[in-house]
Motif scaffolding. Structure first.
Motif, mmCIF file in Angstrom:
data_model
loop_
_atom_site.group_PDB
_atom_site.id
_atom_site.type_symbol
_atom_site.label_atom_id
_atom_site.label_comp_id
_atom_site.label_asym_id
_atom_site.label_seq_id
_atom_site.Cartn_x
_atom_site.Cartn_y
_atom_site.Cartn_z
ATOM 1 N N ILE A 209 0.875 -1.163 0.000
ATOM 2 C CA ILE A 209 0.000 0.000 0.000
ATOM 3 C C ILE A 209 0.913 1.214 0.000
ATOM 4 O O ILE A 209 1.592 1.503 0.984
ATOM 5 C CB ILE A 209 -0.943 -0.014 1.217
ATOM 6 N N ARG A 210 0.952 1.920 -1.123
ATOM 7 C CA ARG A 210 1.913 2.995 -1.307
ATOM 8 C C ARG A 210 1.462 4.275 -0.617
ATOM 9 O O ARG A 210 2.277 5.040 -0.111
ATOM 10 C CB ARG A 210 2.127 3.245 -2.802
ATOM 11 N N SER A 211 0.165 4.533 -0.614
ATOM 12 C CA SER A 211 -0.334 5.753 0.032
ATOM 13 C C SER A 211 -1.774 5.547 0.476
ATOM 14 O O SER A 211 -2.478 4.668 -0.037
ATOM 15 C CB SER A 211 -0.241 6.948 -0.921
ATOM 16 N N GLY A 212 -2.188 6.380 1.435
ATOM 17 C CA GLY A 212 -3.543 6.271 1.949
ATOM 18 C C GLY A 212 -3.755 4.993 2.737
ATOM 19 O O GLY A 212 -2.813 4.295 3.105
ATOM 20 N N GLU A 213 -5.010 4.670 2.980
ATOM 21 C CA GLU A 213 -5.374 3.451 3.687
ATOM 22 C C GLU A 213 -6.300 2.622 2.816
ATOM 23 O O GLU A 213 -7.099 3.162 2.047
ATOM 24 C CB GLU A 213 -6.061 3.773 5.020
ATOM 25 N N VAL A 214 -6.179 1.308 2.940
ATOM 26 C CA VAL A 214 -7.025 0.385 2.178
ATOM 27 C C VAL A 214 -7.661 -0.595 3.167
ATOM 28 O O VAL A 214 -7.208 -1.734 3.319
ATOM 29 C CB VAL A 214 -6.221 -0.361 1.094
ATOM 30 N N PRO A 215 -8.703 -0.162 3.883
ATOM 31 C CA PRO A 215 -9.362 -1.082 4.815
ATOM 32 C C PRO A 215 -10.052 -2.219 4.073
ATOM 33 O O PRO A 215 -10.544 -2.052 2.952
ATOM 34 C CB PRO A 215 -10.377 -0.189 5.539
ATOM 35 N N ILE A 216 -10.068 -3.375 4.727
ATOM 36 C CA ILE A 216 -10.639 -4.582 4.131
ATOM 37 C C ILE A 216 -11.767 -5.080 5.032
ATOM 38 O O ILE A 216 -11.620 -5.127 6.261
ATOM 39 C CB ILE A 216 -9.564 -5.660 3.959
ATOM 40 N N PHE A 217 -12.896 -5.415 4.434
ATOM 41 C CA PHE A 217 -14.016 -5.909 5.216
ATOM 42 C C PHE A 217 -14.869 -6.840 4.374
ATOM 43 O O PHE A 217 -14.771 -6.850 3.148
ATOM 44 C CB PHE A 217 -14.863 -4.751 5.761
ATOM 45 N N TYR A 218 -15.692 -7.614 5.049
ATOM 46 C CA TYR A 218 -16.578 -8.560 4.357
ATOM 47 C C TYR A 218 -17.837 -7.832 3.898
ATOM 48 O O TYR A 218 -18.492 -7.145 4.680
ATOM 49 C CB TYR A 218 -16.948 -9.717 5.285
ATOM 50 N N ASP A 219 -18.157 -7.972 2.635
ATOM 51 C CA ASP A 219 -19.359 -7.363 2.072
ATOM 52 C C ASP A 219 -20.400 -8.458 1.849
ATOM 53 O O ASP A 219 -20.194 -9.367 1.047
ATOM 54 C CB ASP A 219 -19.019 -6.665 0.752
ATOM 55 N N TYR A 220 -21.503 -8.366 2.544
ATOM 56 C CA TYR A 220 -22.515 -9.423 2.473
ATOM 57 C C TYR A 220 -23.250 -9.436 1.140
ATOM 58 O O TYR A 220 -23.778 -10.474 0.727
ATOM 59 C CB TYR A 220 -23.502 -9.276 3.637
ATOM 60 N N ASP A 221 -23.322 -8.294 0.463
ATOM 61 C CA ASP A 221 -23.956 -8.274 -0.857
ATOM 62 C C ASP A 221 -23.092 -8.990 -1.884
ATOM 63 O O ASP A 221 -23.607 -9.720 -2.740
ATOM 64 C CB ASP A 221 -24.209 -6.831 -1.301
#
Length: 244
Positions: free
Chosen positions: A69-81
């Protein structure tokens, strides 16, 4: 008696013809399967996935590579759709996948399943391959896709705040764009990827970004319409396991 003779005679002929009939059925079934689609795993270079631990993970089949991840944030989460883990890219977020030198490639295919979440009036970068001329930019009035050193394709704007499937099939002499399994743009003419093209930037690059990403795959081939139909069917079924 005559009816019985005809039945028995027909039955004998059917038994003799049965093997040939079965062969024809099998051949017809085989022809219905997109051969190139079935073989796409052999030309899969990147398959970016996201783990339950909140870290991006990758599966490589032909090339050793890494990501950051070069810049910023990349949050990861489960998407139920969607039914799988997804990554969220804010305006400055940039994830870099490194290691596959594609400058010798004559064909490539980029597959993404994503949702553009930004409402910015400015252009938004979704993906770019370093110095190759390959870049996907979403504008309010159009989507502009660089297809290598040969030029660009301009198509109708991408939908916002809805999941959609995007495939860029970039062949040496023809380039085709698909959205949700349907062809939306085509360019005929030569292109190439000469240059330092060993890094792929997902997210911000020439412009800021803003999206959620569920699927990113990169193939060393120009996918056919049949291939794309199979890809779209796969992503369409992602959320079926979570539906009641």
């Amino acid at each position: 008696g005559r009816n019985c003779f005809l039945y028995e005679r027909g039955n004998v002929m059917f038994k003799k013809l049965l093997p040939s009939v079965l062969v024809l059925i099998l051949l017809a079934s085989a022809c219905m399967v997109p051969v190139s689609a079935a073989g796409l795993d052999d030309v899969l270079i990147y398959d970016l996935r996201f783990s339950d631990t909140g870290e991006a993970i990758t599966d490589a089949q032909k090339w050793a590579y890494n990501f950051e991840i070069r810049s910023g944030e990349v949050p990861i989460f489960y998407d139920y759709d969607v039914g799988i883990n997804i990554a969220e890219f804010g305006p400055e977020a940039q994830l870099v996948v490194k290691g596959a030198d594609i400058q010798e490639f004559e064909n490539m295919t980029i597959e993404m399943y994503l949702k553009i979440t930004s409402d910015s009036e400015n252009p938004i970068t979704l993906l770019a391959v370093t110095n190759s001329g390959v870049e996907i930019v979403a504008e309010k009035d159009a989507a502009v896709i660089g297809v290598g050193k040969g030029g660009t394709l301009e198509i109708e704007p991408f939908v916002r705040n809805e999941w959609f499937h995007l495939v860029c099939s970039i062949g040496k002499t023809e380039q085709v764009i698909y959205v949700n399994g349907e062809e939306v743009g085509r360019r005929t003419g030569e292109t190439s990827f000469v240059g330092s093209t060993d890094s792929t930037y997902i997210g911000s690059y020439s412009y800021e970004t803003g999206m959620e990403l569920a699927v990113y795959k990169f193939y060393e081939t120009a996918a056919t319409a049949e291939d794309v139909a199979a890809m779209y069917q796969t992503v369409s079924n992602l959320g079926s396991a979570t539906e009641s």
